[in-house]
Design a protein around this motif. Structure first.
Motif, PDB file in Angstrom:
ATOM      1  N   ALA A 258       0.822  -1.208   0.000  1.00  0.00           N
ATOM      2  CA  ALA A 258       0.000   0.000   0.000  1.00  0.00           C
ATOM      3  C   ALA A 258       0.856   1.258   0.000  1.00  0.00           C
ATOM      4  N   SER A 259       1.966   1.222   0.720  1.00  0.00           N
ATOM      5  CA  SER A 259       2.864   2.376   0.785  1.00  0.00           C
ATOM      6  C   SER A 259       3.486   2.678  -0.571  1.00  0.00           C
ATOM      7  N   LEU A 260       3.867   1.633  -1.314  1.00  0.00           N
ATOM      8  CA  LEU A 260       4.429   1.838  -2.647  1.00  0.00           C
ATOM      9  C   LEU A 260       3.400   2.442  -3.598  1.00  0.00           C
ATOM     10  N   ALA A 261       2.146   1.999  -3.472  1.00  0.00           N
ATOM     11  CA  ALA A 261       1.106   2.455  -4.401  1.00  0.00           C
ATOM     12  C   ALA A 261       0.577   3.844  -4.050  1.00  0.00           C
ATOM     13  N   ASN A 262       0.522   4.172  -2.772  1.00  0.00           N
ATOM     14  CA  ASN A 262      -0.245   5.328  -2.311  1.00  0.00           C
ATOM     15  C   ASN A 262       0.155   6.681  -2.906  1.00  0.00           C
ATOM     16  N   PRO A 263       1.442   7.042  -2.985  1.00  0.00           N
ATOM     17  CA  PRO A 263       1.775   8.384  -3.481  1.00  0.00           C
ATOM     18  C   PRO A 263       1.649   8.534  -4.998  1.00  0.00           C
ATOM     19  N   GLN A 264       1.560   7.436  -5.736  1.00  0.00           N
ATOM     20  CA  GLN A 264       1.680   7.518  -7.191  1.00  0.00           C
ATOM     21  C   GLN A 264       0.507   8.209  -7.885  1.00  0.00           C
ATOM     22  N   PRO A 265      -0.774   7.939  -7.498  1.00  0.00           N
ATOM     23  CA  PRO A 265      -1.868   8.622  -8.188  1.00  0.00           C
ATOM     24  C   PRO A 265      -1.783  10.144  -8.112  1.00  0.00           C
ATOM     25  N   LEU A 266      -1.400  10.674  -6.956  1.00  0.00           N
ATOM     26  CA  LEU A 266      -1.282  12.118  -6.799  1.00  0.00           C
ATOM     27  C   LEU A 266      -0.246  12.680  -7.765  1.00  0.00           C
ATOM     28  N   SER A 267       0.872  11.961  -7.932  1.00  0.00           N
ATOM     29  CA  SER A 267       1.908  12.395  -8.872  1.00  0.00           C
ATOM     30  C   SER A 267       1.402  12.341 -10.310  1.00  0.00           C
ATOM     31  N   VAL A 268       0.716  11.249 -10.672  1.00  0.00           N
ATOM     32  CA  VAL A 268       0.222  11.085 -12.039  1.00  0.00           C
ATOM     33  C   VAL A 268      -0.783  12.179 -12.385  1.00  0.00           C
ATOM     34  N   ILE A 269      -1.728  12.450 -11.478  1.00  0.00           N
ATOM     35  CA  ILE A 269      -2.732  13.487 -11.728  1.00  0.00           C
ATOM     36  C   ILE A 269      -2.066  14.831 -11.991  1.00  0.00           C
ATOM     37  N   ASN A 270      -1.068  15.156 -11.191  1.00  0.00           N
ATOM     38  CA  ASN A 270      -0.394  16.454 -11.349  1.00  0.00           C
ATOM     39  C   ASN A 270       0.470  16.524 -12.601  1.00  0.00           C
ATOM     40  N   ARG A 271       0.828  15.383 -13.157  1.00  0.00           N
ATOM     41  CA  ARG A 271       1.669  15.390 -14.354  1.00  0.00           C
ATOM     42  C   ARG A 271       0.864  15.317 -15.650  1.00  0.00           C
ATOM     43  N   ILE A 272      -0.331  14.709 -15.614  1.00  0.00           N
ATOM     44  CA  ILE A 272      -1.053  14.541 -16.887  1.00  0.00           C
ATOM     45  C   ILE A 272      -2.196  15.543 -17.065  1.00  0.00           C
ATOM     46  N   PHE A 273      -2.626  16.215 -15.994  1.00  0.00           N
ATOM     47  CA  PHE A 273      -3.693  17.202 -16.141  1.00  0.00           C
ATOM     48  C   PHE A 273      -3.107  18.607 -16.133  1.00  0.00           C
ATOM     49  N   PRO A 274      -3.585  19.487 -17.032  1.00  0.00           N
ATOM     50  CA  PRO A 274      -3.135  20.882 -16.984  1.00  0.00           C
ATOM     51  C   PRO A 274      -3.608  21.552 -15.705  1.00  0.00           C
ATOM     52  N   ARG A 275      -2.926  22.622 -15.342  1.00  0.00           N
ATOM     53  CA  ARG A 275      -3.162  23.282 -14.055  1.00  0.00           C
ATOM     54  C   ARG A 275      -4.633  23.631 -13.844  1.00  0.00           C
ATOM     55  N   HIS A 276      -5.317  24.120 -14.891  1.00  0.00           N
ATOM     56  CA  HIS A 276      -6.692  24.593 -14.733  1.00  0.00           C
ATOM     57  C   HIS A 276      -7.709  23.458 -14.655  1.00  0.00           C
ATOM     58  N   ARG A 277      -7.263  22.194 -14.817  1.00  0.00           N
ATOM     59  CA  ARG A 277      -8.195  21.063 -14.723  1.00  0.00           C
ATOM     60  C   ARG A 277      -7.849  20.114 -13.575  1.00  0.00           C
ATOM     61  N   ARG A 278      -6.818  20.421 -12.827  1.00  0.00           N
ATOM     62  CA  ARG A 278      -6.399  19.503 -11.764  1.00  0.00           C
ATOM     63  C   ARG A 278      -7.404  19.445 -10.627  1.00  0.00           C
ATOM     64  N   GLY A 279      -8.090  20.551 -10.353  1.00  0.00           N
ATOM     65  CA  GLY A 279      -9.075  20.551  -9.275  1.00  0.00           C
ATOM     66  C   GLY A 279     -10.181  19.550  -9.530  1.00  0.00           C
ATOM     67  N   ALA A 280     -10.684  19.504 -10.780  1.00  0.00           N
ATOM     68  CA  ALA A 280     -11.741  18.553 -11.124  1.00  0.00           C
ATOM     69  C   ALA A 280     -11.251  17.120 -10.964  1.00  0.00           C
ATOM     70  N   ALA A 281     -10.010  16.854 -11.427  1.00  0.00           N
ATOM     71  CA  ALA A 281      -9.443  15.507 -11.297  1.00  0.00           C
ATOM     72  C   ALA A 281      -9.237  15.141  -9.840  1.00  0.00           C
ATOM     73  N   MET A 282      -8.716  16.090  -9.062  1.00  0.00           N
ATOM     74  CA  MET A 282      -8.512  15.843  -7.635  1.00  0.00           C
ATOM     75  C   MET A 282      -9.835  15.609  -6.914  1.00  0.00           C
ATOM     76  N   GLY A 283     -10.887  16.283  -7.388  1.00  0.00           N
ATOM     77  CA  GLY A 283     -12.199  16.115  -6.767  1.00  0.00           C
ATOM     78  C   GLY A 283     -12.699  14.690  -6.898  1.00  0.00           C
ATOM     79  N   ILE A 284     -12.549  14.106  -8.088  1.00  0.00           N
ATOM     80  CA  ILE A 284     -12.972  12.715  -8.289  1.00  0.00           C
ATOM     81  C   ILE A 284     -12.100  11.770  -7.476  1.00  0.00           C
ATOM     82  N   TRP A 285     -10.791  12.023  -7.490  1.00  0.00           N
ATOM     83  CA  TRP A 285      -9.852  11.206  -6.710  1.00  0.00           C
ATOM     84  C   TRP A 285     -10.209  11.246  -5.222  1.00  0.00           C
TER      85      TRP A 285
END
Length: 442
Positions: free
Chosen positions: A89-116
Motif C-alpha cells: 500500500a505504501s508503494l502504491a499510495n503516493p503515485q496517483p497524486l503524482s500522475v494526476i499532477n503530471r497529466i492534467f493541466p493546471r486549470h483542470r487539476r481541481g476537477a481531477a482531484m475532486g474525483i480522486w
C-alpha cells in the motif's frame, strides 16, 4: 477501505484465531506502521522508476498479501502478512497524486482531484457498512479475499490506461532513505504504542532517536548535492508557500478525520445503545454526501481564489466536531447526531480535494514525486498522532467522568488543531511567492 474493513473484522479474527487483545490490535497497527514508514521513499521511487510501474508493483504486493491474509492459519502469520500488505500500500499510495499532477493541466487539476478525493474519502467511510455485511454473512476471511477481484481490476485498468511518463529523478540517496526510515519508524511506533504500553522509559528513548534521526535527515537533504546525489526531500519544496501551508493543513486533517470514527461509533453503540448495524448505517449519509460533493468542489477549486473553499471546509469541520461534543455531553437522541454527521460529510468534500489541489498545482514536474511522498507522509503521521491523542483523551477523561463525557471530549479536542489548519489555508495565495530570491524551476 482496508483499515475500516479490518476494524470490523477484528472481533471475528480474535475469536477464530484465539488471539489476545494485543495481537488483534497489531493486525491493524503493523499495517499502519509499514504503510507510513516508507512513504517518503515511495514517492521518490515513482520519480525514478515511473509512477505507473511502482504503483503496479505496490498494488500487486497488496493484493497478494490480502489473499495470503485470507488463508492465514495463525494470528502470528496474519500479523506478518499484514506488514507485507502495508508495504504494498505504501508503494502504491503516493503515485496517483503524482500522475494526476503530471497529466492534467493546471486549470483542470481541481476537477481531477475532486474525483480522486471522492473515491478515496467515500471508500473509507463505506468500509464499516461493507465490512459488517461481509463479516456477518461469510466471515472475516472474505474481507481480505474481497481484494482479489478489486486488485485484478485495478492492475488491468492501470496497465491499459495510465500512460508511461518520463522518469524525473537521478540517483536515489540511500543514506537519506535509511535515516528517514529510522526517523518515521521510531516516531510512529512510539506515538502509536505509547498509550497502550504506558510510556515506559525505553519508548521515550526510541522517540528521542526518531527526533534525532529527523534532524540528521534534514541535514542530509541540505548536503545532498555536495555528496553527489539528489535529495530524497528537496528542501526547495518548502519554498513554495502553498505547498508548505497545505502540508501543515493536511496533517491537521489527518489528525482529525482518521481518528473520529472510533469515538463516534463507541458513543452510538455503548452510549446511545444502538446496534453495530444501525450505528454503521447512521454514518452512511456522511459517505454519500462526501462522495457527491467532492467532484463538484474540485471543479469549483479551479475557478475561485485559493483558500476560499478550504476556509469553508475547515470551518464546517470545526462546527461538526463542536456539535458532536456538545450533543454527547447533553446525551441527546441519536437522531440529532445526523446533523454533525451530515456536516462532517460535507466538510470532508470541502477540505481534502481543494487542499491537495492547491498544495500541488504550482510545483514543477521534477518535484511532484517527492512532494507526493511528503504530502502523504504528513497526512499519515497526522493520523497516527490523532489516533494516539484521541485515545489518550478518552482514557484520561474516562477516569474522572462518565462515558459520554469522555467520548465528547475526544471529539472536541481536535478543534484546537483544526483552528490551526484554518489559519494555514486562510493564507493560501493565488500567485504563491517563493521564499528564495532564485527561481526553483531554473
Amino acid at each position: 477501505m482496508d483499515q475500516t474493513l479490518v476494524a470490523v473484522a477484528l472481533p471475528g479474527i480474535r475469536e477464530d484465531l484465539d488471539a489476545s487483545i494485543n495481537q488483534a490490535v497489531w493486525v491493524s497497527a503493523v499495517y499502519l506502521l509499514t504503510f507510513a514508514v516508507p512513504l517518503l521513499i515511495a514517492g521518490r521511487l515513482g520519480d525514478h522508476f515511473g509512477q505507473r510501474n511502482v504503483y503496479l508493483v505496490g498494488i500487486s504486493i497488496f493484493t497478494l498479501g490480502a489473499i495470503a491474509c485470507s488463508l492465514a492459519p495463525t494470528i502470528e502469520i496474519l500479523i506478518a502478512l499484514r506488514a507485507v500488505q502495508g508495504l504494498g500500500a505504501s508503494l502504491a499510495n503516493p503515485q496517483p497524486l503524482s500522475v494526476i499532477n503530471r497529466i492534467f493541466p493546471r486549470h483542470r487539476r481541481g476537477a481531477a482531484m475532486g474525483i480522486w478525493s471522492a473515491v478515496a474519502g467515500s471508500a473509507g467511510l463505506f468500509g464499516p457498512v461493507i465490512g459488517g455485511l461481509v463479516v456477518g454473512t461469510v466471515g472475516w476471511r472474505w474481507t481480505f479475499a474481497l481484494y482479489l477481484p478489486l486488485g485484478l481490476i485495478c492492475i488491468a485498468l492501470v496497465a491499459l490506461w495510465v500512460p508511461k511518463l518520463p522518469t524525473m529523478a537521478g540517483r536515489i540517496d540511500f543514506l537519506s532513505a535509511l535515516v528517514s526510515l529510522i526517523a518515521v519508524l521510531a516516531v510512529v511506533f512510539s506515538v502509536q504504542q505509547g498509550p497502550d504500553l504506558g510510556w515506559p522509559l525505553w519508548l521515550w528513548g526510541l522517540l528521542i532517536v526518531g527526533v534525532v534521526a529527523a534532524i540528521v535527515f534534514i541535514r542530509l537533504q541540505k548536503s545532498a548535492a555536495r555528496r553527489g546525489t539528489e535529495a530524497l526531500v528537496p528542501l526547495e519544496l518548502f519554498q513554495y508557500r502553498n505547498f508548505s501551508l497545505g502540508v501543515f493543513a493536511v496533517t491537521m486533517l489527518g489528525f482529525t478525520v482518521y481518528s473520529v470514527n472510533l469515538p463516534i461509533m463507541l458513543y452510538l453503540q455503548e452510549g446511545a445503545g444502538l446496534t453495530s448495524q444501525i450505528a454503521g448505517l447512521l454514518l452512511v449519509p456522511m459517505a454519500v454526501i462526501s462522495m457527491f460533493i467532492a467532484p463538484v468542489i474540485g471543479r469549483v477549486t479551479d475557478n475561485v481564489a485559493p483558500g476560499r473553499v478550504s476556509i469553508l471546509g475547515f470551518s464546517s469541520l470545526i462546527v461538526s466536531m463542536a456539535l458532536f461534543g456538545i450533543f454527547m455531553f447533553l446525551e441527546v437522541s441519536p437522531a440529532w447526531m445526523l446533523i454533525p454527521i451530515v456536516l462532517l460529510g460535507a466538510a470532508n468534500g470541502l477540505c481534502w480535494s481543494p487542499n491537495s489541489t492547491i498544495s500541488m498545482r504550482d510545483l514543477p514536474p521534477h518535484l511532484v514525486g517527492a512532494a507526493s511522498g511528503v504530502y502523504n507522509t504528513s497526512r499519515q503521521v497526522g493520523a497516527v498522532l490523532g489516533a494516539a491523542s484521541l485515545g489518550a483523551v478518552m482514557q484520561i477523561v474516562g477516569r474522572y467522568a462518565d462515558f459520554n463525557i469522555a467520548m465528547g471530549s475526544a471529539l472536541l479536542f481536535p478543534v484546537i488543531f483544526l483552528v490551526l489548519g484554518l489559519i494555514a489555508v486562510s493564507n493560501f495565495q493565488a500567485d504563491p511567492r517563493i521564499t528564495s530570491t532564485s527561481d526553483p524551476q531554473n
